[in-house]
Design an enzyme around this catalytic site. Structure first.
Site, PDB file in Angstrom:
ATOM      1  N   GLU A 161       0.943  -1.256  -0.068  1.00  0.00           N
ATOM      2  CA  GLU A 161      -0.105   0.233  -0.075  1.00  0.00           C
ATOM      3  C   GLU A 161       0.907   1.224   0.053  1.00  0.00           C
ATOM      4  O   GLU A 161       0.423   2.448   0.368  1.00  0.00           O
ATOM      5  CB  GLU A 161      -0.920   0.084   1.212  1.00  0.00           C
ATOM      6  CG  GLU A 161      -1.862  -0.910   0.970  1.00  0.00           C
ATOM      7  CD  GLU A 161      -3.346  -0.734   2.034  1.00  0.00           C
ATOM      8  OE1 GLU A 161      -4.372  -0.346   1.386  1.00  0.00           O
ATOM      9  OE2 GLU A 161      -3.067  -0.710   3.154  1.00  0.00           O
TER      10      GLU A 161
ATOM     11  N   HIS B  37      -1.363   5.873   7.317  1.00  0.00           N
ATOM     12  CA  HIS B  37      -2.418   5.091   6.888  1.00  0.00           C
ATOM     13  C   HIS B  37      -2.681   4.216   8.303  1.00  0.00           C
ATOM     14  O   HIS B  37      -1.897   3.492   8.629  1.00  0.00           O
ATOM     15  CB  HIS B  37      -1.996   4.343   5.553  1.00  0.00           C
ATOM     16  CG  HIS B  37      -3.339   3.396   5.477  1.00  0.00           C
ATOM     17  ND1 HIS B  37      -4.552   3.680   5.114  1.00  0.00           N
ATOM     18  CD2 HIS B  37      -3.166   1.974   5.366  1.00  0.00           C
ATOM     19  CE1 HIS B  37      -5.122   2.579   4.919  1.00  0.00           C
ATOM     20  NE2 HIS B  37      -4.338   1.556   4.952  1.00  0.00           N
TER      21      HIS B  37
ATOM     22  N   HIS C 228      -5.967   1.469  10.086  1.00  0.00           N
ATOM     23  CA  HIS C 228      -7.223   0.844  10.042  1.00  0.00           C
ATOM     24  C   HIS C 228      -7.667   0.521  11.490  1.00  0.00           C
ATOM     25  O   HIS C 228      -8.308  -0.141  12.132  1.00  0.00           O
ATOM     26  CB  HIS C 228      -7.005  -0.630   9.799  1.00  0.00           C
ATOM     27  CG  HIS C 228      -6.218  -0.960   8.634  1.00  0.00           C
ATOM     28  ND1 HIS C 228      -5.511  -2.107   8.528  1.00  0.00           N
ATOM     29  CD2 HIS C 228      -6.044  -0.262   7.390  1.00  0.00           C
ATOM     30  CE1 HIS C 228      -4.872  -2.203   7.208  1.00  0.00           C
ATOM     31  NE2 HIS C 228      -5.157  -1.059   6.565  1.00  0.00           N
TER      32      HIS C 228
ATOM     33  N   HIS D  89     -12.171   0.037   5.094  1.00  0.00           N
ATOM     34  CA  HIS D  89     -11.001  -0.183   5.265  1.00  0.00           C
ATOM     35  C   HIS D  89     -10.170   0.621   6.401  1.00  0.00           C
ATOM     36  O   HIS D  89      -9.572  -0.033   7.410  1.00  0.00           O
ATOM     37  CB  HIS D  89     -10.311   0.276   3.901  1.00  0.00           C
ATOM     38  CG  HIS D  89      -8.992  -0.014   3.704  1.00  0.00           C
ATOM     39  ND1 HIS D  89      -8.263   0.045   2.603  1.00  0.00           N
ATOM     40  CD2 HIS D  89      -7.775  -0.120   4.516  1.00  0.00           C
ATOM     41  CE1 HIS D  89      -6.992  -0.330   2.690  1.00  0.00           C
ATOM     42  NE2 HIS D  89      -6.546  -0.386   4.117  1.00  0.00           N
TER      43      HIS D  89
HETATM   44 ZN   LIG Z   1      -4.733  -0.632   4.694  1.00  0.00          ZN
END
Ligand SMILES: [Zn+2]
Length: 280
Positions: free
Chosen positions: A82, A101, A103, A183
């Protein structure tokens, strides 16, 4: 500060950022943080394929080209699939120097319900009062794509980056944070301290809003209605302006605490520490 010392300071803080984000529940074994090279804006750095908590030295970091997220050194070890989240945000927005980033589970209710996440207190004014936008990857898929939700190519990364701007050709992000349907979320900052601050308080804001809505549901007014419109009391437009300025001003204070917390925790190692003065 000479270039090499400046780079050392940024590398040190990138390693700290990995640890801090883990310590504060923004990342677990997944999730990542990257920084633009302080001396070469066409390059960004992030750790290789490992849990953020275990990043310990500059040897764990990989240098990528902003242009296409290819590795600067073709012999680099395996990296994150990613990384295109990071590469495409750096490519689109020259003022963005750090990307995170996550989650984080506290944020997940807002990527699966359609309930808008808004800033509910002064520490998260950067989230705004209109509702944080949600990026949906699904319309970007093409025939034959594996629909695993990962932003693992430039096309998907570009689509996510587009959600940070309200105008198609804008080169400054309008959003600090974008949620990602089914996500998680991604956030940006002009430096590591700013992005880490935003990631941590995005998680906390999500938790506070969820709890507020749960309490409100069980405590309606005498007519059975929520006291506040959606069950919680988001900040106003004027408060959004004021808190955005305030938050920018005071981010260095928690950074000093966050660094100390991870330095004293034996789980985390940073061969470039200790130092509490952030690279900014
Ligand atoms: Zn991710």
């Amino acid at each position: 500060m000479p270039d090499d010392m400046n780079l050392q300071a940024v590398l040190r803080d990138l390693i700290y950022a990995n640890h801090i984000l883990h310590h504060h529940g923004v990342v677990d074994a997944y999730g990542h943080v990257s920084v633009r090279h302080p001396d070469d804006p066409s390059v960004y750095l992030m750790c290789g394929y490992m849990p953020p908590a275990l990043v310990a030295s500059p040897n764990d970091l990989i240098y990528y080209n902003v242009a296409d997220s290819s590795t600067v050194d073709p012999d680099s070890p395996k990296g994150y699939s990613e990384r295109f989240i990071h590469g495409e945000l750096f490519r689109r927005f020259p003022s963005v120097n750090c990307v995170i980033h996550s989650h984080a589970e506290e944020v997940l209710p807002y990527v699966v319900t359609g309930v808008k996440m808004k800033s509910v207190y002064h520490m998260s004014g950067f989230l705004g009062s209109d509702g944080v936008p949600v990026f949906d990857i699904d319309p970007l898929y093409q025939e034959g794509d594996q629909r695993d939700m990962l932003v693992n190519n430039a096309r998907l990364g570009e689509g996510l980056a587009a959600k940070f701007a309200r105008e198609p050709n804008a080169t400054e992000p309008d959003e600090t944070v974008v949620l990602m349907r089914r996500h998680g979320f991604s956030c940006v900052g002009r430096d590591i301290v700013t992005a880490v601050y935003r990631a941590i308080y995005t998680r906390i804001n999500a938790e506070a809003q969820t709890k507020a809505m749960a309490i409100a549901k069980n405590n309606p007014d005498p007519h059975g209605q929520f006291v506040f419109g959606e069950g919680f009391d988001a900040i106003t437009k004027e408060q959004e302006k004021g808190t955005k300025i305030m938050c920018e001003k005071f981010q260095d204070k928690p950074w000093r605490l966050w660094v100390r917390e991870v330095e004293r925790n034996p789980l985390y190692e940073n061969t470039l520490g200790p130092n509490h003065q952030a690279s900014r």
